[in-house]
Motif scaffolding. Structure first.
Motif, PDB file in Angstrom:
ATOM      1  N   GLY A  65      57.660  -9.343  20.391  1.00  0.00           N
ATOM      2  CA  GLY A  65      56.588 -10.110  19.746  1.00  0.00           C
ATOM      3  C   GLY A  65      55.722  -9.214  18.877  1.00  0.00           C
ATOM      4  N   LEU A  66      55.377  -8.039  19.412  1.00  0.00           N
ATOM      5  CA  LEU A  66      54.548  -7.093  18.649  1.00  0.00           C
ATOM      6  C   LEU A  66      55.318  -6.557  17.443  1.00  0.00           C
ATOM      7  CD1 LEU A  66      52.932  -5.207  21.672  1.00  0.00           C
ATOM      8  CD2 LEU A  66      51.805  -6.821  20.123  1.00  0.00           C
ATOM      9  N   TRP A  67      56.624  -6.370  17.630  1.00  0.00           N
ATOM     10  CA  TRP A  67      57.479  -5.929  16.512  1.00  0.00           C
ATOM     11  C   TRP A  67      57.419  -6.963  15.398  1.00  0.00           C
ATOM     12  CZ3 TRP A  67      63.259  -4.153  17.458  1.00  0.00           C
ATOM     13  CH2 TRP A  67      63.787  -3.644  16.268  1.00  0.00           C
ATOM     14  N   TRP A  78      46.038 -18.192  15.080  1.00  0.00           N
ATOM     15  CA  TRP A  78      47.012 -18.613  16.112  1.00  0.00           C
ATOM     16  C   TRP A  78      47.575 -17.398  16.831  1.00  0.00           C
ATOM     17  CZ3 TRP A  78      52.042 -16.842  15.905  1.00  0.00           C
ATOM     18  CH2 TRP A  78      52.466 -16.288  14.682  1.00  0.00           C
ATOM     19  N   LEU A  79      47.800 -16.316  16.071  1.00  0.00           N
ATOM     20  CA  LEU A  79      48.413 -15.115  16.661  1.00  0.00           C
ATOM     21  C   LEU A  79      47.420 -14.419  17.599  1.00  0.00           C
ATOM     22  CD1 LEU A  79      50.957 -13.484  16.672  1.00  0.00           C
ATOM     23  CD2 LEU A  79      50.253 -12.379  14.552  1.00  0.00           C
ATOM     24  N   HIS A  80      46.138 -14.406  17.239  1.00  0.00           N
ATOM     25  CA  HIS A  80      45.122 -13.802  18.116  1.00  0.00           C
ATOM     26  C   HIS A  80      44.946 -14.640  19.377  1.00  0.00           C
ATOM     27  CE1 HIS A  80      43.808 -12.202  14.021  1.00  0.00           C
ATOM     28  NE2 HIS A  80      44.421 -11.223  14.646  1.00  0.00           N
ATOM     29  N   ALA A 125      50.262 -22.450  30.218  1.00  0.00           N
ATOM     30  CA  ALA A 125      50.252 -21.374  29.218  1.00  0.00           C
ATOM     31  C   ALA A 125      51.418 -21.524  28.243  1.00  0.00           C
ATOM     32  CB  ALA A 125      50.333 -20.019  29.927  1.00  0.00           C
ATOM     33  N   LEU A 126      52.596 -21.858  28.756  1.00  0.00           N
ATOM     34  CA  LEU A 126      53.767 -22.017  27.889  1.00  0.00           C
ATOM     35  C   LEU A 126      53.537 -23.114  26.860  1.00  0.00           C
ATOM     36  CD1 LEU A 126      56.740 -21.329  27.206  1.00  0.00           C
ATOM     37  CD2 LEU A 126      57.398 -23.090  28.847  1.00  0.00           C
ATOM     38  N   LEU A 127      52.952 -24.236  27.319  1.00  0.00           N
ATOM     39  CA  LEU A 127      52.697 -25.363  26.402  1.00  0.00           C
ATOM     40  C   LEU A 127      51.751 -24.936  25.270  1.00  0.00           C
ATOM     41  CD1 LEU A 127      52.975 -28.406  25.767  1.00  0.00           C
ATOM     42  CD2 LEU A 127      50.955 -28.775  27.226  1.00  0.00           C
ATOM     43  N   ILE A 129      50.903 -21.827  24.228  1.00  0.00           N
ATOM     44  CA  ILE A 129      51.457 -20.753  23.391  1.00  0.00           C
ATOM     45  C   ILE A 129      52.485 -21.307  22.408  1.00  0.00           C
ATOM     46  CG2 ILE A 129      52.865 -18.659  23.399  1.00  0.00           C
ATOM     47  CD1 ILE A 129      51.607 -17.908  26.058  1.00  0.00           C
ATOM     48  N   THR A 130      53.350 -22.222  22.892  1.00  0.00           N
ATOM     49  CA  THR A 130      54.382 -22.775  22.003  1.00  0.00           C
ATOM     50  C   THR A 130      53.757 -23.600  20.883  1.00  0.00           C
ATOM     51  OG1 THR A 130      55.851 -22.808  23.912  1.00  0.00           O
ATOM     52  CG2 THR A 130      56.567 -24.029  21.976  1.00  0.00           C
ATOM     53  N   ILE A 131      52.695 -24.371  21.199  1.00  0.00           N
ATOM     54  CA  ILE A 131      51.990 -25.127  20.150  1.00  0.00           C
ATOM     55  C   ILE A 131      51.385 -24.150  19.128  1.00  0.00           C
ATOM     56  CG2 ILE A 131      49.967 -26.586  19.675  1.00  0.00           C
ATOM     57  CD1 ILE A 131      50.502 -27.906  22.457  1.00  0.00           C
ATOM     58  N   VAL A 133      52.326 -21.085  18.299  1.00  0.00           N
ATOM     59  CA  VAL A 133      53.255 -20.333  17.455  1.00  0.00           C
ATOM     60  C   VAL A 133      54.095 -21.240  16.554  1.00  0.00           C
ATOM     61  CG1 VAL A 133      55.185 -20.229  19.122  1.00  0.00           C
ATOM     62  CG2 VAL A 133      54.862 -18.380  17.471  1.00  0.00           C
ATOM     63  N   VAL A 134      54.354 -22.490  16.974  1.00  0.00           N
ATOM     64  CA  VAL A 134      55.173 -23.387  16.146  1.00  0.00           C
ATOM     65  C   VAL A 134      54.303 -24.188  15.174  1.00  0.00           C
ATOM     66  CG1 VAL A 134      56.757 -25.352  16.178  1.00  0.00           C
ATOM     67  CG2 VAL A 134      57.018 -23.514  17.871  1.00  0.00           C
ATOM     68  N   VAL A 135      53.196 -24.752  15.665  1.00  0.00           N
ATOM     69  CA  VAL A 135      52.325 -25.583  14.809  1.00  0.00           C
ATOM     70  C   VAL A 135      51.356 -24.708  14.007  1.00  0.00           C
ATOM     71  CG1 VAL A 135      50.657 -27.486  14.812  1.00  0.00           C
ATOM     72  CG2 VAL A 135      52.522 -27.458  16.500  1.00  0.00           C
ATOM     73  N   LYS A 136      50.959 -23.549  14.587  1.00  0.00           N
ATOM     74  CA  LYS A 136      49.986 -22.650  13.939  1.00  0.00           C
ATOM     75  C   LYS A 136      48.748 -23.448  13.496  1.00  0.00           C
ATOM     76  CE  LYS A 136      53.443 -19.316  12.401  1.00  0.00           C
ATOM     77  NZ  LYS A 136      54.661 -19.904  12.989  1.00  0.00           N
ATOM     78  N   PRO A 137      48.029 -24.103  14.439  1.00  0.00           N
ATOM     79  CA  PRO A 137      46.928 -25.020  14.081  1.00  0.00           C
ATOM     80  C   PRO A 137      45.741 -24.337  13.408  1.00  0.00           C
ATOM     81  CG  PRO A 137      47.014 -24.675  16.449  1.00  0.00           C
ATOM     82  CD  PRO A 137      48.212 -23.997  15.880  1.00  0.00           C
TER      83      PRO A 137
END
Ligand code: HEM
Length: 138
Positions: A65-67, A78-80, A125-127, A129-131, A133-137
């Motif tokens: 992920g860091l890479w 979203w990334l922070h 947490a999974l729900l 995090i996935t929102i 990284v995919v939606v980037k709200p």
């Protein structure tokens, strides 16, 4: 970049398999009658092996992920937010290690109900995090 993201997702999925199953073993350990040492030892062995196996996988999930983040200059709130949640997940992972040590030393006092709620934390947490990284709200 797509190869790095592929390995990132594979290690993330494998890490979560451990984060979902380890607390489930704790639920069972908390329900083992005091005189069932064979069952307790069997569950403890499973938990130890799983924890040892999933720890380097978690490290690899974060490393890829860091890479992605620093190698391909990703930006955004979203990334922070995602990274903050992942730091929380790493703390949860370490907490599982401490709870495993409590079971091994016979000093665990938490009920199976407590562990059932504890088991839901990685799901939430999974729900989120996935929102992120995919939606980037944001
Ligand atoms: C510090 C740890 C992490 C960092 C820095 C990180 C960073 C990243 C970055 C930069 C991407 C590429 C985003 C894109 O291509 O749009 C990505 C993809 C992804 N990450 Fe992470 N990540 C980390 C941990 C996690 C964790 C714990 C999960 C668990 C849910 C996760 C799930 C995903 C998913 C599903 C993708 C693919 C998204 C897509 O292709 O649209 N990541 N990650």
């Amino acid at each position: 970049m797509l190869w790095i993201k592929t390995f990132h997702i594979v290690f993330v999925v494998s890490w979560f398999a451990g984060l979902f199953y380890l607390p489930r073993i704790f639920v069972n350990l908390a329900m083992v009658p005091a005189d069932s040492t064979a069952e307790r030892d069997r569950l403890l062995l499973m938990a130890r092996k799983l924890y040892r196996f999933v720890t380097p996988i978690g490290v690899l999930a974060v490393a890829f992920g860091l890479w992605l983040w620093f190698g391909y200059d990703f930006k955004g709130g979203w990334l922070h937010a995602k990274t903050t949640l992942v730091i929380g997940l790493a703390a949860y992972h370490a907490w599982c290690g401490m709870l495993l040590a409590e079971f091994a030393s016979g000093t665990s006092i938490k009920s199976h109900l407590w562990f059932r709620f504890f088991n839901e934390v990685p799901v939430i947490a999974l729900l989120i995090i996935t929102i992120l990284v995919v939606v980037k709200p944001f």
